[in-house]
Design a protein around this motif. Structure first.
Motif, PDB file in Angstrom:
ATOM      1  N   ALA A 108       0.836  -1.206   0.000  1.00 60.87           N
ATOM      2  CA  ALA A 108       0.000   0.000   0.000  1.00 60.87           C
ATOM      3  C   ALA A 108       0.869   1.253   0.000  1.00 60.87           C
ATOM      4  N   ALA A 109       1.964   1.224   0.750  1.00 60.96           N
ATOM      5  CA  ALA A 109       2.843   2.400   0.796  1.00 60.96           C
ATOM      6  C   ALA A 109       3.499   2.641  -0.561  1.00 60.96           C
ATOM      7  N   LEU A 110       3.928   1.569  -1.208  1.00 59.42           N
ATOM      8  CA  LEU A 110       4.552   1.727  -2.529  1.00 59.42           C
ATOM      9  C   LEU A 110       3.547   2.277  -3.538  1.00 59.42           C
ATOM     10  N   ALA A 111       2.292   1.803  -3.441  1.00 60.04           N
ATOM     11  CA  ALA A 111       1.268   2.165  -4.426  1.00 60.04           C
ATOM     12  C   ALA A 111       0.583   3.492  -4.115  1.00 60.04           C
ATOM     13  N   GLY A 170      -8.927  -8.320  -0.615  1.00 63.99           N
ATOM     14  CA  GLY A 170      -7.587  -7.917  -0.176  1.00 63.99           C
ATOM     15  C   GLY A 170      -6.973  -6.896  -1.123  1.00 63.99           C
ATOM     16  N   ALA A 171      -7.109  -7.154  -2.418  1.00 63.22           N
ATOM     17  CA  ALA A 171      -6.581  -6.205  -3.411  1.00 63.22           C
ATOM     18  C   ALA A 171      -7.302  -4.861  -3.270  1.00 63.22           C
ATOM     19  N   ALA A 172      -8.619  -4.910  -3.034  1.00 60.29           N
ATOM     20  CA  ALA A 172      -9.399  -3.676  -2.919  1.00 60.29           C
ATOM     21  C   ALA A 172      -9.027  -2.900  -1.659  1.00 60.29           C
ATOM     22  N   ARG A 173      -8.745  -3.613  -0.577  1.00 55.93           N
ATOM     23  CA  ARG A 173      -8.340  -2.907   0.657  1.00 55.93           C
ATOM     24  C   ARG A 173      -7.022  -2.161   0.432  1.00 55.93           C
ATOM     25  N   ILE A 174      -6.102  -2.794  -0.278  1.00 54.55           N
ATOM     26  CA  ILE A 174      -4.830  -2.118  -0.551  1.00 54.55           C
ATOM     27  C   ILE A 174      -5.057  -0.931  -1.482  1.00 54.55           C
ATOM     28  N   ALA A 175      -5.898  -1.118  -2.502  1.00 57.82           N
ATOM     29  CA  ALA A 175      -6.181  -0.016  -3.433  1.00 57.82           C
ATOM     30  C   ALA A 175      -6.819   1.163  -2.710  1.00 57.82           C
ATOM     31  N   ARG A 176      -7.722   0.858  -1.775  1.00 57.30           N
ATOM     32  CA  ARG A 176      -8.383   1.928  -1.022  1.00 57.30           C
ATOM     33  C   ARG A 176      -7.381   2.632  -0.113  1.00 57.30           C
ATOM     34  N   ALA A 177      -6.561   1.850   0.601  1.00 55.96           N
ATOM     35  CA  ALA A 177      -5.565   2.456   1.492  1.00 55.96           C
ATOM     36  C   ALA A 177      -4.580   3.317   0.717  1.00 55.96           C
ATOM     37  N   LEU A 219      -7.796   0.518 -10.217  1.00 62.59           N
ATOM     38  CA  LEU A 219      -7.336  -0.806  -9.797  1.00 62.59           C
ATOM     39  C   LEU A 219      -7.505  -1.758 -10.971  1.00 62.59           C
ATOM     40  N   LEU A 220      -6.407  -2.370 -11.377  1.00 57.67           N
ATOM     41  CA  LEU A 220      -6.431  -3.359 -12.459  1.00 57.67           C
ATOM     42  C   LEU A 220      -6.200  -4.731 -11.844  1.00 57.67           C
ATOM     43  N   LEU A 221      -7.221  -5.555 -11.835  1.00 55.13           N
ATOM     44  CA  LEU A 221      -7.108  -6.885 -11.228  1.00 55.13           C
ATOM     45  C   LEU A 221      -6.511  -7.860 -12.239  1.00 55.13           C
ATOM     46  N   THR A 222      -5.572  -8.703 -11.772  1.00 56.64           N
ATOM     47  CA  THR A 222      -4.875  -9.622 -12.674  1.00 56.64           C
ATOM     48  C   THR A 222      -4.449 -10.874 -11.900  1.00 56.64           C
ATOM     49  N   HIS A 223      -3.773 -11.818 -12.597  1.00 54.16           N
ATOM     50  CA  HIS A 223      -3.258 -13.057 -11.987  1.00 54.16           C
ATOM     51  C   HIS A 223      -4.398 -13.927 -11.437  1.00 54.16           C
ATOM     52  N   PHE A 224      -5.390 -14.159 -12.293  1.00 55.32           N
ATOM     53  CA  PHE A 224      -6.564 -14.937 -11.892  1.00 55.32           C
ATOM     54  C   PHE A 224      -6.279 -16.436 -11.992  1.00 55.32           C
ATOM     55  N   TYR A 225      -6.447 -17.153 -10.893  1.00 55.56           N
ATOM     56  CA  TYR A 225      -6.447 -18.613 -10.948  1.00 55.56           C
ATOM     57  C   TYR A 225      -7.772 -19.079 -11.559  1.00 55.56           C
ATOM     58  N   PRO A 226      -7.838 -20.329 -12.024  1.00 54.92           N
ATOM     59  CA  PRO A 226      -9.049 -20.758 -12.740  1.00 54.92           C
ATOM     60  C   PRO A 226     -10.319 -20.667 -11.909  1.00 54.92           C
ATOM     61  N   GLU A 227     -10.216 -20.769 -10.584  1.00 57.74           N
ATOM     62  CA  GLU A 227     -11.454 -20.751  -9.784  1.00 57.74           C
ATOM     63  C   GLU A 227     -12.008 -19.362  -9.545  1.00 57.74           C
ATOM     64  N   LEU A 228     -11.331 -18.328 -10.031  1.00 59.68           N
ATOM     65  CA  LEU A 228     -11.828 -16.968  -9.829  1.00 59.68           C
ATOM     66  C   LEU A 228     -12.256 -16.359 -11.170  1.00 59.68           C
ATOM     67  N   GLU A 229     -13.545 -16.079 -11.286  1.00 57.85           N
ATOM     68  CA  GLU A 229     -14.060 -15.405 -12.477  1.00 57.85           C
ATOM     69  C   GLU A 229     -13.768 -13.909 -12.357  1.00 57.85           C
ATOM     70  N   ARG A 247     -14.372  -8.389  -9.775  1.00 59.12           N
ATOM     71  CA  ARG A 247     -14.706  -6.965  -9.860  1.00 59.12           C
ATOM     72  C   ARG A 247     -15.862  -6.634  -8.897  1.00 59.12           C
ATOM     73  N   ARG A 248     -16.874  -7.479  -8.926  1.00 55.51           N
ATOM     74  CA  ARG A 248     -18.066  -7.227  -8.100  1.00 55.51           C
ATOM     75  C   ARG A 248     -17.688  -7.205  -6.613  1.00 55.51           C
ATOM     76  N   VAL A 249     -16.866  -8.148  -6.199  1.00 58.71           N
ATOM     77  CA  VAL A 249     -16.476  -8.213  -4.787  1.00 58.71           C
ATOM     78  C   VAL A 249     -15.559  -7.038  -4.432  1.00 58.71           C
ATOM     79  N   ALA A 250     -14.603  -6.732  -5.305  1.00 59.35           N
ATOM     80  CA  ALA A 250     -13.661  -5.632  -5.013  1.00 59.35           C
ATOM     81  C   ALA A 250     -14.394  -4.301  -4.919  1.00 59.35           C
ATOM     82  N   ALA A 251     -15.469  -4.146  -5.703  1.00 62.35           N
ATOM     83  CA  ALA A 251     -16.198  -2.867  -5.733  1.00 62.35           C
ATOM     84  C   ALA A 251     -16.914  -2.581  -4.412  1.00 62.35           C
ATOM     85  N   ARG A 252     -17.105  -3.592  -3.581  1.00 71.40           N
ATOM     86  CA  ARG A 252     -17.708  -3.336  -2.267  1.00 71.40           C
ATOM     87  C   ARG A 252     -16.756  -2.548  -1.360  1.00 71.40           C
ATOM     88  N   THR A 253     -15.471  -2.667  -1.656  1.00 67.11           N
ATOM     89  CA  THR A 253     -14.458  -2.056  -0.791  1.00 67.11           C
ATOM     90  C   THR A 253     -13.780  -0.860  -1.444  1.00 67.11           C
TER      91      THR A 253
END
Ligand SMILES: [Zn+2]
Ligand SMILES: [Zn+2]
Length: 271
Positions: free
Chosen positions: A179-182, A208-215, A221-231, A236-242
């Motif tokens: 968060a400090a770097l970003a 977790g990514a959204a909490r860091i983006a908010r801090a 926020l560009l979300l990347t590095h998706f494993y197959p179990e994450l659509e 996006r929908r979950v990150a947008a809550r934070t």
């Protein structure tokens, strides 16, 4: 004001090591608007193939910045060394490889694995190993890094060019250093490996990514590095809550530009 952005962030691999259409292992290119050669951030398997699809040859790589030594982030370094020696391609200029301590030893061991006469040994290449927190200046490009606790050597990277910035998490735990770097970065390319309910230690989830983006109060926020179990759309929908700012989703060959952040005064004036 619609000034041209000083660079484009091209996603060359937006997934993990597990096979998935549209989401190959980690690789990205920072392509300056006013220069022909690019800086890669990570170089997982398939990065060179994607780079070709994005319109660049091996000779167009000026520099590779490595986050850590997991194969999904660095295996194509050896493909790149091989490609640079291929006599049929355009001549390759000097190359710089930047990464955590241990990069030179990794390159040496890898080349030795392919044989002492192997073409996987780099030529016309300088290797720069950095410590967390170090700052590098390369003309108009400035690079900084911070530890992410994903592996002992793992680093996140921030690049500044032409008054705009991008921060790339590499792989990361949910750590203050990231968060400090970003902080205040225009574009935050952040790994988002697993759904919230299947979190894995030393990786990030959408929340977790959204909490860091908010801090860090990032521009986008560009979300990347998706494993197959994450659509990605679920992420996006979950990150947008934070995180209430702009959220973009990476797929292989997607292009992103730094988002101008609202000025401090305008943000302060918001209701
Ligand atoms: Zn990793
Ligand atoms: Zn990874």
């Amino acid at each position: 004001m619609t000034a041209r952005p000083p660079f484009t962030w091209i996603v060359l691999g937006s997934g993990s090591i597990l096979p998935r259409a549209g989401h190959g292992p980690a690789g990205n290119a920072l392509a300056p608007t006013d220069a022909e050669r690019v800086t890669l951030f990570d170089c997982g398997p398939g990065t060179l193939r994607s780079l070709g699809a994005a319109g660049f040859g091996a000779h167009a790589i000026e520099r590779v910045v490595v986050s850590h030594f997991h194969p999904d982030h660095c295996l194509d370094l050896f493909a790149l060394a091989f490609a640079r020696r291929n006599p049929s391609g355009p001549a390759c200029g000097d190359l710089e490889l930047v990464g955590p301590r241990g990069l030179a030893a990794l390159l040496e061991r890898g080349a030795a694995t392919f044989g002492t006469r192997s073409w996987t040994r780099f030529e016309r290449t300088s290797v720069v190993e950095v410590e967390p927190g170090e700052r590098l200046e390369r003309g108009a490009l400035e690079l900084r890094c911070a530890p992410t606790r994903h592996t002992p050597e793992a680093l996140a990277w921030r690049a500044e060019l032409g008054g705009c910035s991008v921060t790339f998490s590499g792989d990361s735990g949910e750590v203050e250093e990231l968060a400090a770097l970003a902080a205040g970065t225009d574009l935050f390319a952040c790994e988002c490996s697993f759904p919230d309910d299947r979190a894995v230690e030393h990786h990030l989830t959408p929340s977790g990514a959204a909490r860091i983006a908010r801090a860090a109060d990032v521009g986008a926020l560009l979300l990347t590095h998706f494993y197959p179990e994450l659509e990605p759309e679920d992420a996006r929908r979950v990150a947008a809550r934070t995180f209430s700012g702009r959220i973009e989703l990476a797929h292989d060959l997607s292009r992103h530009v730094p988002a101008p952040r609202p000025s401090a005064e305008r943000r302060a004036a918001r209701p």
